[in-house]
Design an enzyme around this catalytic site. Structure first.
Site, PDB file in Angstrom:
ATOM      1  N   ASP A 181      44.033  45.357  37.151  1.00  0.00           N
ATOM      2  CA  ASP A 181      44.311  43.933  36.671  1.00  0.00           C
ATOM      3  C   ASP A 181      45.586  43.702  35.729  1.00  0.00           C
ATOM      4  O   ASP A 181      46.134  44.562  35.341  1.00  0.00           O
ATOM      5  CB  ASP A 181      42.933  43.483  35.884  1.00  0.00           C
ATOM      6  CG  ASP A 181      42.553  42.259  36.333  1.00  0.00           C
ATOM      7  OD1 ASP A 181      43.297  41.465  36.588  1.00  0.00           O
ATOM      8  OD2 ASP A 181      41.163  41.893  35.937  1.00  0.00           O
TER       9      ASP A 181
ATOM     10  N   ASP B  34      42.619  33.657  40.500  1.00  0.00           N
ATOM     11  CA  ASP B  34      41.082  33.965  41.134  1.00  0.00           C
ATOM     12  C   ASP B  34      40.668  32.927  41.977  1.00  0.00           C
ATOM     13  O   ASP B  34      41.011  31.713  41.754  1.00  0.00           O
ATOM     14  CB  ASP B  34      40.346  34.273  39.641  1.00  0.00           C
ATOM     15  CG  ASP B  34      40.240  35.394  39.058  1.00  0.00           C
ATOM     16  OD1 ASP B  34      41.413  36.180  39.376  1.00  0.00           O
ATOM     17  OD2 ASP B  34      39.663  35.676  37.993  1.00  0.00           O
TER      18      ASP B  34
HETATM   19  C1  GLA Z   1      40.838  39.163  36.717  1.00  0.00           C
HETATM   20  C2  GLA Z   1      40.883  39.551  38.264  1.00  0.00           C
HETATM   21  C3  GLA Z   1      39.333  39.219  38.711  1.00  0.00           C
HETATM   22  C4  GLA Z   1      38.301  40.026  37.981  1.00  0.00           C
HETATM   23  C5  GLA Z   1      38.457  39.765  36.566  1.00  0.00           C
HETATM   24  C6  GLA Z   1      37.737  40.725  36.051  1.00  0.00           C
HETATM   25  O1  GLA Z   1      40.582  37.587  36.452  1.00  0.00           O
HETATM   26  O2  GLA Z   1      41.640  38.689  38.991  1.00  0.00           O
HETATM   27  O3  GLA Z   1      39.301  39.381  40.045  1.00  0.00           O
HETATM   28  O4  GLA Z   1      38.500  41.355  38.206  1.00  0.00           O
HETATM   29  O5  GLA Z   1      39.816  39.910  36.221  1.00  0.00           O
HETATM   30  O6  GLA Z   1      37.756  40.331  34.343  1.00  0.00           O
END
Ligand code: GLA
Length: 521
Positions: free
Chosen positions: A163, A218
């Site tokens: 991430d 996301d």
């Molecule tokens: C980010 C990623 C997500 C998930 C969250 C976890 O937002 O893009 O897919 O892994 O972190 O906190």
């Protein structure tokens, strides 16, 4: 079209893709997958974040999901990678070493990995390139890249999502290559999933670093599937089709198919779009409580065959007709073409798909296979009329011949073999794992890579669509202790002749009672 020109065409397409990617003099432009042979088709599996967020990610959830993945037929359809996301898996101890959170994962992170491998699946884990993960509940890798990648290798991770939270002062272009170097130093084959949500435009440089990269924000907050947000990701990802190919994929995020709030047609549409875009098929729904409809969608092998096509081309919109989008430009390994007609609008759409839209000469006489109705029509010359309900789509495979072969879908009964031996006698022990091809084309014998330790040998024997890897250890001369080796094998997709993703598994040998001194390899 005869078989030979198809092979030549497919191979030259492979070469074009690579040249198009700028391989050549600049060693930094080499694909990561050139070295490890991993993820030559888009990775398939499951990650918990979209449905669950951090709660209740734990060992129980992962194990129940593994069972559900096997029970539902998803494993047989090719879903492989599974594990916790930001599931509060580990912390960093006073000496800087990552230590598993045993309250949530009582078997430890290696123990959970062993469980996943024994079920014939591959183990996915998660970390961050910054100081902490997004919620700050777990440490990130910054300043600990090499020791952390060693820990992931010791836990036997096969896939790592990294991430991009808490990265002030860092850039993706330098942080991710450092992690790649650390992974290579750790010595375990690992699929590297970059998750900077498009920051740093990884599609321009990350093919030499990892195997897939997020292109978008996301897709949803935990438990909050949104059709509109998903289509935004599709729109952004569609524009990047030129950057994807075998071993280097655009990732518009884990899927939301099967989460609550979506109709059957919406589920089918999103899944088909992910297939058409050669996107990683990481399911994000609760597999333990899926409806029959969701199972049917996620395990549609004809749609998966489009996604797992060895040419690895990402389809794109070639034309719009009113609200309807005609997606094409996705030639498949047997010379056929995938075409998708998507109708995001509010009224039914009627579209004429011409042979030219589908990538054929206008005079061609063609068969069309509907990959949701599982019906073939034709041959016919001229356009194919397609009617699509609102917020629904048609997914077609169009060919000059009436056969629609599926590329290989590789499923193993286990990815771990364990031996216990007493070193006092010169024992020879054998165990087998079986590897099936659930696709429809025949598969040549897997070739085991050289370099196994002297105590280990592997032979592969075929029986129909199954191949058995007989794994033999010879304890003679070994001291007491634990031994570990990774068996790696290669194969080629038979019609295109292109390499398929490498297959590998772990061998563990425990020798007790030997006269010789202790060993630990
Ligand atoms: C980010 C990623 C997500 C998930 C969250 C976890 O937002 O893009 O897919 O892994 O972190 O906190």
């Amino acid at each position: 079209m005869t078989k030979l020109p198809r092979i030549v065409a497919a191979v030259s397409m492979g070469i074009l893709l690579l040249v198009g990617f700028g391989r050549g003099e600049d060693p930094a432009a080499k694909l990561r997958s050139d070295q490890d042979g991993l993820a030559l088709t888009p990775p398939m599996g499951w990650y918990p974040w979209n449905e669950f967020g951090q709660e209740p990610q734990n060992e129980k959830l992962i194990k129940e999901t593994v069972e559900a993945l096997v029970r539902s037929g998803m494993k047989e359809a090719g879903y492989t990678y599974i594990g916790p996301d930001e599931g509060i898996c580990f912390s960093r101890n006073a000496s800087g070493k990552l230590t598993p959170n045993l309250a949530r994962y009582p078997s430890g992170l290696r123990g959970l990995g062993d469980y996943v491998h024994q079920q014939g699946l591959k183990y996915a884990l998660y970390t961050d390139a910054g100081t902490h993960t997004c919620s700050k509940a777990m440490p990130g890798t910054k300043g600990h890249e090499f020791e952390d990648m060693k820990a992931f290798a010791e836990w036997r991770a096969d896939y790592l999502k990294v991430d991009w939270c808490n990265t002030t002062g860092q850039t993706p272009e330098t942080a991710y290559p450092k992690l790649r170097d650390a992974q290579l130093a750790a010595g375990r084959p690992i699929v590297f999933s970059l998750c900077s949500w498009g920051e740093g435009q990884p599609w321009k440089w990350a093919a030499s670093v990892g195997h897939l990269w997020r292109t978008t924000a996301d897709i949803c907050g935990p438990g909050k599937a949104s059709w509109t947000a998903a289509l935004k990701n599709v729109e952004a990802n569609e524009k990047l089709s030129a950057s994807a190919g075998p071993g280097h994929w655009n990732d518009p995020d884990m899927m939301i198919t099967g989460m609550s709030g979506l109709s059957e047609a919406q589920n089918r549409s999103l899944f088909s779009l992910w297939c058409m875009m050669a996107s990683p098929l990481m399911a994000g729904n609760d597999l333990r409580s899926m409806t029959e409809s969701t199972i049917k969608i996620l395990t549609n092998r004809e749609a998966i065959g489009i996604n797992q096509d060895p040419l690895g081309i990402q389809g794109r919109i070639v034309r719009k007709d009113g609200a309807a989008e005609i997606w094409a430009g996705k030639r498949l390994f047997d010379g056929s073409q995938a075409v998708l007609v998507f109708n995001p609008g509010e009224a039914p759409a009627q579209v004429q798909v011409t042979p030219g839209d589908a990538g054929f000469e206008e005079s061609a006489s063609l068969y069309a296979r509907d990959l949701w109705r599982h019906q073939t029509s034709g041959p016919r010359a001229g356009s194919i009329r397609v009617t699509v309900a609102p917020k629904d789509l048609a997914l077609l495979r169009i060919s000059k011949t009436s056969s629609f072969p599926l590329p290989p879908i590789i499923v193993a009964d286990s990815y771990r073999v364990v031996f216990h031996a007493s070193g006092n006698s010169a024992q020879k022990l054998t165990q087998a794992i079986t590897v099936k091809n659930n696709g429809s084309s025949e598969l040549p014998l897997w070739t085991v890579s050289p370099g196994l330790p002297a105590w280990l040998s592997v032979t592969v024997t075929p029986s129909g669509k199954t191949q058995t890897f007989s794994t033999k250890v010879s304890v003679a001369g070994l001291g007491r202790g634990h031994y570990h080796a990774v068996v790696k094998a290669d194969n080629r997709e038979p019609i295109s002749g292109l390499p398929m993703s490498a297959l590998y598994y772990d061998v563990d040998l425990e020798v007790s009672g030997a006269a010789g001194g202790p060993a630990n390899r």
